[in-house]
Design an enzyme around this catalytic site. Structure first.
Site, PDB file in Angstrom:
ATOM      1  N   ASN A  10      -9.140  -5.159   5.326  1.00 16.64           N
ATOM      2  CA  ASN A  10      -8.845  -3.981   4.509  1.00 16.64           C
ATOM      3  C   ASN A  10     -10.147  -3.191   4.418  1.00 16.64           C
ATOM      4  O   ASN A  10     -11.014  -3.488   3.600  1.00 16.64           O
ATOM      5  CB  ASN A  10      -8.362  -4.432   3.123  1.00 16.64           C
ATOM      6  CG  ASN A  10      -7.991  -3.259   2.239  1.00 16.64           C
ATOM      7  OD1 ASN A  10      -8.255  -2.099   2.578  1.00 16.64           O
ATOM      8  ND2 ASN A  10      -7.389  -3.549   1.101  1.00 16.64           N
ATOM      9  N   ARG A  75      -4.974  -3.120   7.224  1.00 12.53           N
ATOM     10  CA  ARG A  75      -4.278  -2.264   6.268  1.00 12.53           C
ATOM     11  C   ARG A  75      -4.630  -0.811   6.585  1.00 12.53           C
ATOM     12  O   ARG A  75      -5.805  -0.459   6.686  1.00 12.53           O
ATOM     13  CB  ARG A  75      -4.728  -2.597   4.846  1.00 12.53           C
ATOM     14  CG  ARG A  75      -4.129  -1.647   3.839  1.00 12.53           C
ATOM     15  CD  ARG A  75      -4.602  -1.932   2.440  1.00 12.53           C
ATOM     16  NE  ARG A  75      -3.928  -1.038   1.519  1.00 12.53           N
ATOM     17  CZ  ARG A  75      -4.547  -0.337   0.577  1.00 12.53           C
ATOM     18  NH1 ARG A  75      -5.858  -0.433   0.422  1.00 12.53           N
ATOM     19  NH2 ARG A  75      -3.872   0.454  -0.213  1.00 12.53           N
ATOM     20  N   HIS A 164       1.528   1.613  -1.700  1.00 10.51           N
ATOM     21  CA  HIS A 164       1.692   0.221  -2.148  1.00 10.51           C
ATOM     22  C   HIS A 164       2.894  -0.434  -1.466  1.00 10.51           C
ATOM     23  O   HIS A 164       3.457  -1.403  -1.987  1.00 10.51           O
ATOM     24  CB  HIS A 164       1.935   0.118  -3.680  1.00 10.51           C
ATOM     25  CG  HIS A 164       0.753   0.462  -4.534  1.00 10.51           C
ATOM     26  ND1 HIS A 164       0.886   1.044  -5.772  1.00 10.51           N
ATOM     27  CD2 HIS A 164      -0.571   0.310  -4.343  1.00 10.51           C
ATOM     28  CE1 HIS A 164      -0.303   1.227  -6.309  1.00 10.51           C
ATOM     29  NE2 HIS A 164      -1.215   0.800  -5.446  1.00 10.51           N
ATOM     30  N   GLY A 194      -1.379  -2.041 -11.122  1.00 11.31           N
ATOM     31  CA  GLY A 194      -2.788  -2.423 -10.958  1.00 11.31           C
ATOM     32  C   GLY A 194      -3.631  -1.290 -11.502  1.00 11.31           C
ATOM     33  O   GLY A 194      -3.242  -0.626 -12.457  1.00 11.31           O
ATOM     34  N   GLY A 196      -4.294   1.306  -9.578  1.00 14.54           N
ATOM     35  CA  GLY A 196      -3.267   2.250  -9.153  1.00 14.54           C
ATOM     36  C   GLY A 196      -1.937   1.636  -9.562  1.00 14.54           C
ATOM     37  O   GLY A 196      -1.834   0.420  -9.657  1.00 14.54           O
ATOM     38  N   ARG A 225      -5.798   7.851 -12.872  1.00 17.74           N
ATOM     39  CA  ARG A 225      -4.976   8.963 -12.383  1.00 17.74           C
ATOM     40  C   ARG A 225      -3.920   9.337 -13.411  1.00 17.74           C
ATOM     41  O   ARG A 225      -3.350   8.474 -14.068  1.00 17.74           O
ATOM     42  CB  ARG A 225      -4.265   8.587 -11.081  1.00 17.74           C
ATOM     43  CG  ARG A 225      -5.190   8.307  -9.922  1.00 17.74           C
ATOM     44  CD  ARG A 225      -4.367   8.156  -8.632  1.00 17.74           C
ATOM     45  NE  ARG A 225      -5.168   7.585  -7.573  1.00 17.74           N
ATOM     46  CZ  ARG A 225      -4.893   6.436  -6.963  1.00 17.74           C
ATOM     47  NH1 ARG A 225      -3.822   5.733  -7.302  1.00 17.74           N
ATOM     48  NH2 ARG A 225      -5.680   5.983  -6.020  1.00 17.74           N
ATOM     49  N   GLU A 368      -0.601  -8.873  -0.726  1.00 18.83           N
ATOM     50  CA  GLU A 368      -0.548  -7.906   0.365  1.00 18.83           C
ATOM     51  C   GLU A 368      -1.160  -8.463   1.647  1.00 18.83           C
ATOM     52  O   GLU A 368      -0.699  -8.159   2.741  1.00 18.83           O
ATOM     53  CB  GLU A 368      -1.262  -6.616  -0.071  1.00 18.83           C
ATOM     54  CG  GLU A 368      -0.476  -5.869  -1.138  1.00 18.83           C
ATOM     55  CD  GLU A 368      -1.297  -4.856  -1.924  1.00 18.83           C
ATOM     56  OE1 GLU A 368      -2.007  -5.278  -2.855  1.00 18.83           O
ATOM     57  OE2 GLU A 368      -1.220  -3.665  -1.610  1.00 18.83           O
TER      58      GLU A 368
HETATM   59  P1  ADP Z   1      -6.242  -2.843  -7.879  1.00 23.32           P
HETATM   60  O1  ADP Z   1      -5.235  -1.764  -8.055  1.00 23.32           O
HETATM   61  O2  ADP Z   1      -7.651  -2.346  -7.925  1.00 23.32           O
HETATM   62  O3  ADP Z   1      -5.945  -3.819  -6.775  1.00 23.32           O
HETATM   63  P2  ADP Z   1      -5.479  -4.967  -9.709  1.00 23.32           P
HETATM   64  O4  ADP Z   1      -4.081  -5.133  -9.264  1.00 23.32           O
HETATM   65  O5  ADP Z   1      -6.413  -6.108  -9.505  1.00 23.32           O
HETATM   66  O6  ADP Z   1      -6.160  -3.643  -9.222  1.00 23.32           O
HETATM   67  O7  ADP Z   1      -5.446  -4.620 -11.277  1.00 23.32           O
HETATM   68  C1  ADP Z   1      -6.624  -4.360 -11.967  1.00 23.32           C
HETATM   69  C2  ADP Z   1      -6.298  -4.066 -13.411  1.00 23.32           C
HETATM   70  O8  ADP Z   1      -5.532  -5.136 -13.958  1.00 23.32           O
HETATM   71  C3  ADP Z   1      -7.519  -3.974 -14.313  1.00 23.32           C
HETATM   72  O9  ADP Z   1      -8.056  -2.683 -14.340  1.00 23.32           O
HETATM   73  C4  ADP Z   1      -6.960  -4.361 -15.659  1.00 23.32           C
HETATM   74  O10 ADP Z   1      -6.514  -3.181 -16.321  1.00 23.32           O
HETATM   75  C5  ADP Z   1      -5.754  -5.185 -15.355  1.00 23.32           C
HETATM   76  N1  ADP Z   1      -5.888  -6.584 -15.759  1.00 23.32           N
HETATM   77  C6  ADP Z   1      -6.446  -7.607 -15.100  1.00 23.32           C
HETATM   78  N2  ADP Z   1      -6.399  -8.738 -15.814  1.00 23.32           N
HETATM   79  C7  ADP Z   1      -5.766  -8.436 -16.972  1.00 23.32           C
HETATM   80  C8  ADP Z   1      -5.391  -9.160 -18.135  1.00 23.32           C
HETATM   81  N3  ADP Z   1      -5.664 -10.454 -18.264  1.00 23.32           N
HETATM   82  N4  ADP Z   1      -4.750  -8.494 -19.120  1.00 23.32           N
HETATM   83  C9  ADP Z   1      -4.478  -7.196 -19.011  1.00 23.32           C
HETATM   84  N5  ADP Z   1      -4.801  -6.460 -17.931  1.00 23.32           N
HETATM   85  C10 ADP Z   1      -5.436  -7.060 -16.935  1.00 23.32           C
END
Ligand code: ADP
Length: 420
Positions: A10, A75, A164, A194, A196, A225, A368
């Site tokens: 990626n 990716r 996604h 996430g 995003g 965003r 993914e």
């Molecule tokens: P990306 O889109 O960068 O791949 P992820 O799917 O890893 O991101 O999601 C990241 C986000 O998940 C973080 O910014 C946070 O808001 C949220 N997150 C991660 N762990 C927790 C948790 N234990 N409780 C609540 N939110 C969480």
């Protein structure tokens, strides 16, 4: 084929993430990330980054020169209307990805460099491009078209592509697996939350709607965003505020969403601040959840019948508070979360719906990289089987055949102005 390892790459603008998988049992042999490409203290460029990946793997006896390697899966963010399936990389395919750069100016160039360098390192190996947009290629015109002048839309490649897709594909199928159902028999809403975030409506394994659009900016409220806004906000900011396109781009993509509303984009921090009665954090959470509920309602109507709803990615997999708030008082839609199941922390796919819930509600961790590895491996085996042919449609038998709609704007390279 005897070789049964797949390297997944990626390549982002400033980092390269990699995973090496053994496809016999889908286990992970190695994973890592090379960061700060082109920055101080980091490596100079993507070529050096991939050499570093190669050296790290070699140091563990898993070098890229291994005959065990069957394919490299890449990716690629934007596949436009041309790439609706995992695709074996050829010079023509590289040119096609290049043509789509105006639609994904930050991502596609980095993805391309990753492919080119990997190809130089192992010219004999199948390199497979797996597109973030591909799963959404089945969205019908009624959902994919924006209601603007058709000629203008076609000229600039303006339509809803969705992103996604690899995650939505994986999670919708994994949800069917969890329920012991055939994906073809199941209607699923997937909420990928996430940094995003996007929602999709999947009917019988085929995507029929998604919340992201021409770019990943549309739809849900995200970490930084805005998601959906009245497009006239942009005109207003330009006319009244005198903001330029780059400033507006920066505002909507990097300084909006949860961050714009309360100064934090991490749901964990927002949760902590809400516990201390911080009104801005509470407002950010409420706006986030309100948008989510709107999409749950909208996609329920799109699907007509919903069998399952799955939460995935960082927030979806970890925030019981978001899940509970998103589906609170939706028993009218057949969705009832069990508070005890919802509160249990776990790592695997699990059900959190109450016995009274007509819709199965699940938490399904996304993967993914595994999805990309499966796609790349299937295509590599396929290519080997039909040696001499560069492309074939035989794929994972669990997947429905896609029937992408004929786009009017097929290979048109949109102008840079079309992108935020
Ligand atoms: P990306 O889109 O960068 O791949 P992820 O799917 O890893 O991101 O999601 C990241 C986000 O998940 C973080 O910014 C946070 O808001 C949220 N997150 C991660 N762990 C927790 C948790 N234990 N409780 C609540 N939110 C969480």
């Amino acid at each position: 084929m005897t070789a049964s390892r797949v390297l997944v790459l990626n390549s982002g603008s400033s980092s390269v993430k990699y995973q090496l998988l053994q496809m016999a049992d889908e286990s992970r042999l190695a994973s890592g990330v090379v960061e700060r490409i082109g920055e101080e203290g980091g490596v100079a460029d993507h070529t050096e980054a991939l050499r570093k990946v190669s050296a790290e793997l070699a140091g563990r006896g898993l070098g890229l020169d291994s005959p065990e390697l069957a394919a490299v899966g890449h990716r690629v963010v934007h596949g436009g209307t041309r790439f609706t399936e995992p695709t074996l990389v050829t010079d023509d395919v590289l040119a096609g990805i290049e043509q789509l750069v105006p639609l994904a100016p930050l991502h596609n160039p980095a993805n391309l460099t990753g492919i080119k360098v990997a190809r130089e390192l192992r010219p004999d190996l199948p390199q497979v491009a797996v597109f973030d947009t591909a799963f959404h290629a089945t969205i019908p015109e009624a959902a994919a078209r924006y209601a603007i002048d058709t000629a203008t839309a076609d000229r600039y490649g303006i339509r809803r592509y969705g992103f996604h897709g690899t995650s939505h594909a994986y999670v919708s199928r994994a949800t069917a697996d969890l329920l012991g159902e055939d994906p073809a028999d199941l209607n699923v809403i997937v909420l990928h939350l996430g940094n995003g975030a996007s929602a999709s409506a999947v009917r019988g394994g085929v995507c029929v709607d998604t919340s992201m659009g021409l770019t990943p900016l549309e739809g849900l409220v995200m970490g930084t965003r805005s998601g959906d806004i009245d497009p006239a906000v942009i005109i207003h900011l330009a006319r009244t505020g005198g903001l330029g396109t780059d400033e507006i781009d920066d505002l909507l993509n990097k300084r909006s969403g949860l961050l714009g509303l309360c100064g934090a984009n991490d749901m964990r921090e927002i949760g902590r601040r809400m516990a201390e009665d911080d009104p801005r954090a509470q407002l950010a959470f409420d706006v986030y959840v309100h948008r989510l509920r709107r999409y749950v309602g909208a996609f329920t109507a799109v699907l007509g019948r919903v069998d399952a709803l799955a939460f995935t990615a960082g927030v979806g997999e970890n925030s019981a508070a978001v899940r509970a708030a998103a589906l609170r008082d939706l028993d009218g839609l057949g969705m009832v979360v069990d508070p005890v199941r919802n509160a249990v922390r776990g790592s695997g796919a699990r059900l959190i719906s109450a016995a009274s819930s007509r819709v199965a509600i699940a938490v399904v961790p996304t993967d993914e990289e595994l999805e990309i590895a499966r796609d790349a491996y299937a295509l590599a085996r396929d290519t080997e089987a039909s040696a001499g042919h560069t492309r074939s449609s035989a794929r994972d038998p669990h997947r429905p055949t896609r029937d992408p709609h004929p786009p009017a704007s097929d290979q048109q390279a949109p102008t840079p102005g079309a992108h935020p």
